[in-house]
Design an enzyme around this catalytic site. Sequence first.
Site, PDB file in Angstrom:
ATOM      1  N   GLY A   8       0.745  -1.184   0.217  1.00  0.00           N
ATOM      2  CA  GLY A   8      -0.126  -0.108   0.025  1.00  0.00           C
ATOM      3  C   GLY A   8       0.686   1.260  -0.050  1.00  0.00           C
ATOM      4  N   THR A  34      10.594  -1.189   0.469  1.00  0.00           N
ATOM      5  CA  THR A  34      11.668  -1.586  -0.665  1.00  0.00           C
ATOM      6  C   THR A  34      11.840  -0.111  -1.265  1.00  0.00           C
ATOM      7  OG1 THR A  34      10.181  -2.127  -2.312  1.00  0.00           O
ATOM      8  CG2 THR A  34      11.124  -3.951  -1.048  1.00  0.00           C
ATOM      9  N   THR A  77       8.108  -4.857  -9.385  1.00  0.00           N
ATOM     10  CA  THR A  77       7.412  -4.412 -10.520  1.00  0.00           C
ATOM     11  C   THR A  77       8.107  -4.099 -11.637  1.00  0.00           C
ATOM     12  OG1 THR A  77       7.034  -2.265  -9.961  1.00  0.00           O
ATOM     13  CG2 THR A  77       5.546  -3.707  -9.127  1.00  0.00           C
ATOM     14  N   THR A  92       8.836 -12.680  -3.790  1.00  0.00           N
ATOM     15  CA  THR A  92       7.413 -12.026  -3.359  1.00  0.00           C
ATOM     16  C   THR A  92       6.379 -12.283  -4.334  1.00  0.00           C
ATOM     17  OG1 THR A  92       8.845  -9.875  -2.801  1.00  0.00           O
ATOM     18  CG2 THR A  92       6.715  -9.509  -3.352  1.00  0.00           C
ATOM     19  N   THR A 116      -1.082  -8.423 -13.837  1.00  0.00           N
ATOM     20  CA  THR A 116      -0.841  -7.673 -14.943  1.00  0.00           C
ATOM     21  C   THR A 116      -1.079  -8.080 -16.452  1.00  0.00           C
ATOM     22  OG1 THR A 116       1.398  -6.751 -16.032  1.00  0.00           O
ATOM     23  CG2 THR A 116       1.703  -8.464 -14.558  1.00  0.00           C
ATOM     24  N   ASP A 117      -1.245  -7.188 -17.310  1.00  0.00           N
ATOM     25  CA  ASP A 117      -1.533  -7.810 -18.719  1.00  0.00           C
ATOM     26  C   ASP A 117      -0.175  -8.502 -19.425  1.00  0.00           C
ATOM     27  OD1 ASP A 117       0.167  -5.468 -19.168  1.00  0.00           O
ATOM     28  OD2 ASP A 117      -1.331  -4.599 -20.617  1.00  0.00           O
ATOM     29  N   GLU A 118       1.109  -8.179 -18.456  1.00  0.00           N
ATOM     30  CA  GLU A 118       2.248  -8.928 -19.049  1.00  0.00           C
ATOM     31  C   GLU A 118       2.270 -10.463 -18.957  1.00  0.00           C
ATOM     32  OE1 GLU A 118       5.896  -7.340 -18.261  1.00  0.00           O
ATOM     33  OE2 GLU A 118       5.233  -5.177 -18.526  1.00  0.00           O
ATOM     34  N   TYR A 141      10.167 -10.893 -14.459  1.00  0.00           N
ATOM     35  CA  TYR A 141       9.262 -10.006 -13.856  1.00  0.00           C
ATOM     36  C   TYR A 141       7.757 -10.842 -14.097  1.00  0.00           C
ATOM     37  CZ  TYR A 141       5.130  -7.061 -13.269  1.00  0.00           C
ATOM     38  OH  TYR A 141       3.849  -6.509 -13.137  1.00  0.00           O
ATOM     39  N   LYS A 145       4.980 -12.966 -12.047  1.00  0.00           N
ATOM     40  CA  LYS A 145       3.607 -12.630 -11.695  1.00  0.00           C
ATOM     41  C   LYS A 145       2.693 -13.830 -11.944  1.00  0.00           C
ATOM     42  CE  LYS A 145       1.729  -9.398 -10.317  1.00  0.00           C
ATOM     43  NZ  LYS A 145       1.422  -8.851  -8.975  1.00  0.00           N
TER      44      LYS A 145
HETATM   45  O1  DAU Z   1       1.598  -3.649 -18.422  1.00  0.00           O
HETATM   46  C1  DAU Z   1       1.502  -3.657 -17.138  1.00  0.00           C
HETATM   47  C2  DAU Z   1       3.010  -3.478 -16.642  1.00  0.00           C
HETATM   48  O2  DAU Z   1       3.488  -2.306 -16.961  1.00  0.00           O
HETATM   49  C3  DAU Z   1       3.285  -3.888 -15.299  1.00  0.00           C
HETATM   50  O3  DAU Z   1       2.832  -4.880 -14.915  1.00  0.00           O
HETATM   51  C4  DAU Z   1       4.722  -3.414 -14.917  1.00  0.00           C
HETATM   52  O4  DAU Z   1       4.886  -3.524 -13.263  1.00  0.00           O
HETATM   53  C5  DAU Z   1       5.134  -2.082 -15.215  1.00  0.00           C
HETATM   54  O5  DAU Z   1       6.466  -1.937 -15.064  1.00  0.00           O
HETATM   55  C6  DAU Z   1       4.706  -2.267 -16.693  1.00  0.00           C
HETATM   56  O6  DAU Z   1       5.527  -2.755 -17.602  1.00  0.00           O
HETATM   57  P1  DAU Z   1       6.581  -2.053 -18.948  1.00  0.00           P
HETATM   58  O7  DAU Z   1       7.705  -2.980 -19.131  1.00  0.00           O
HETATM   59  O8  DAU Z   1       5.503  -2.116 -20.120  1.00  0.00           O
HETATM   60  O9  DAU Z   1       6.700  -0.700 -18.340  1.00  0.00           O
HETATM   61  P2  DAU Z   1       7.736   0.350 -18.465  1.00  0.00           P
HETATM   62  O10 DAU Z   1       7.270   1.826 -18.016  1.00  0.00           O
HETATM   63  O11 DAU Z   1       8.996  -0.229 -17.841  1.00  0.00           O
HETATM   64  O12 DAU Z   1       8.155   0.363 -20.034  1.00  0.00           O
HETATM   65  C7  DAU Z   1       7.075   0.709 -20.898  1.00  0.00           C
HETATM   66  C8  DAU Z   1       7.479   0.700 -22.390  1.00  0.00           C
HETATM   67  O13 DAU Z   1       8.483   1.558 -22.577  1.00  0.00           O
HETATM   68  C9  DAU Z   1       8.232  -0.668 -22.619  1.00  0.00           C
HETATM   69  O14 DAU Z   1       7.880  -0.908 -24.019  1.00  0.00           O
HETATM   70  C10 DAU Z   1       9.755  -0.411 -22.478  1.00  0.00           C
HETATM   71  C11 DAU Z   1      10.169   1.113 -23.222  1.00  0.00           C
HETATM   72  N1  DAU Z   1      10.910   1.869 -22.346  1.00  0.00           N
HETATM   73  C12 DAU Z   1      11.021   1.860 -20.807  1.00  0.00           C
HETATM   74  C13 DAU Z   1      12.072   2.567 -20.108  1.00  0.00           C
HETATM   75  C14 DAU Z   1      11.987   2.472 -18.779  1.00  0.00           C
HETATM   76  C15 DAU Z   1      11.811   2.607 -22.877  1.00  0.00           C
HETATM   77  O15 DAU Z   1      11.752   2.743 -24.258  1.00  0.00           O
HETATM   78  N2  DAU Z   1      12.773   3.230 -22.274  1.00  0.00           N
HETATM   79  C16 DAU Z   1      12.970   3.179 -20.851  1.00  0.00           C
HETATM   80  O16 DAU Z   1      14.029   3.903 -20.466  1.00  0.00           O
END
Ligand code: DAU
Length: 328
Positions: A8, A34, A77, A92, A116-118, A141, A145
């Site tokens: 939370g 954390t 996450t 976890t 998550t959708d992942e 990750y 999940k």
């Molecule tokens: O889809 C739900 C998920 O969304 C959650 O379960 C996860 O906890 C959450 O981290 C998120 O996962 P993503 O990997 O999709 O989120 P992230 O914000 O890390 O990245 C979104 C997109 O942007 C992904 O295609 C990778 C890209 N990205 C991300 C980062 C951090 C970049 O291009 N550059 C970056 O530096």
Amino acid sequence: MRVLVTGGCGFIGSHFVKRLVSGGDEVVVLDKLTYSGRKENLDSVDCNLAVGDIADPEAVAQAAVGCKAIVNFAAETHVDRSILGATDFGRTEFFGTQVLLEEVRRTGARFVQVSTDEVYGDLERGGSAKETDPANPSSPYSVAKAAGDLHVPAYVRTFGVNASITRGSNTYGPRQYPEKLVPLFVTNALDGQPLPVYGDGRQVRDWLHVDDHCAGVEFVLREGRPGEIYNIAGGNERENIEITHRIVELTGVSPSLVRYVTDRPGHDRRYSLDSSKLRSLGWEPTRDFEEGLADTVDWYRSNRSWWEPIKSGEYLDYYRRQYAERLA
Ligand code: DAU
């Protein structure tokens, strides 16, 4: 109702706690604090905080006393961190979820597993994932999940617990730890730092405002049926590069800050969720994406005191490991 919200103090969890408290529920938070669990996320929220680990049965039993429901937001996450090292994720997500289910088996409390959708994996070929689709996770990750989720139907079937799963799409909004795409790029832009786009930036995510995500989880808490999964999608599929350009515009920085860098290993090309099941029951997202993103940028612009202290210490170590070579 007295509700235990695990995780939370994190991003979505803290919005959910505020939502329940303002609706009149009594909330106990169990959070390990954390790097991304921030006490200050619950400043001025009337709830009880127990610091502890969901993988510790005693900590869970103590925090859950008198609770009629447990909603599990506790998780490691970040996909990139799971690629750097995944041990904490398994503990976890997999073991922690099992401990919580043992608790609800003992007490009869309702349980919601926030997932998550992942877990559905890459939908590059088109279509949208339905709740009946099998898990096909790609990263350490999403494997963790998916593995945690597997406990839920097994405990429903074997012990008759009252438990459901939600699966949300990419969530954005205030107080998201600045490792994720939106808060990382917004805070980097506000600091005049590069925006590191992985690969060609054409990967697709479906964006969901945190308020809509929390409304969906609350809906499932109150109305969901045992053993059922409910997808929660924003319905805003966008390529990462579109989001990046929008952030450049909203922050007023030079497009030259955008840097294409080495891709994330195993990077899922596209996520897409079919949330017609939850919509047919009465939930629907209410936040317009353009407006929600602009409000989020404004929040980071006005709340430097929240994110500036985060961007030091452990964060900088992580940032160096993740980006130094990519940006060199
Ligand atoms: O889809 C739900 C998920 O969304 C959650 O379960 C996860 O906890 C959450 O981290 C998120 O996962 P993503 O990997 O999709 O989120 P992230 O914000 O890390 O990245 C979104 C997109 O942007 C992904 O295609 C990778 C890209 N990205 C991300 C980062 C951090 C970049 O291009 N550059 C970056 O530096």
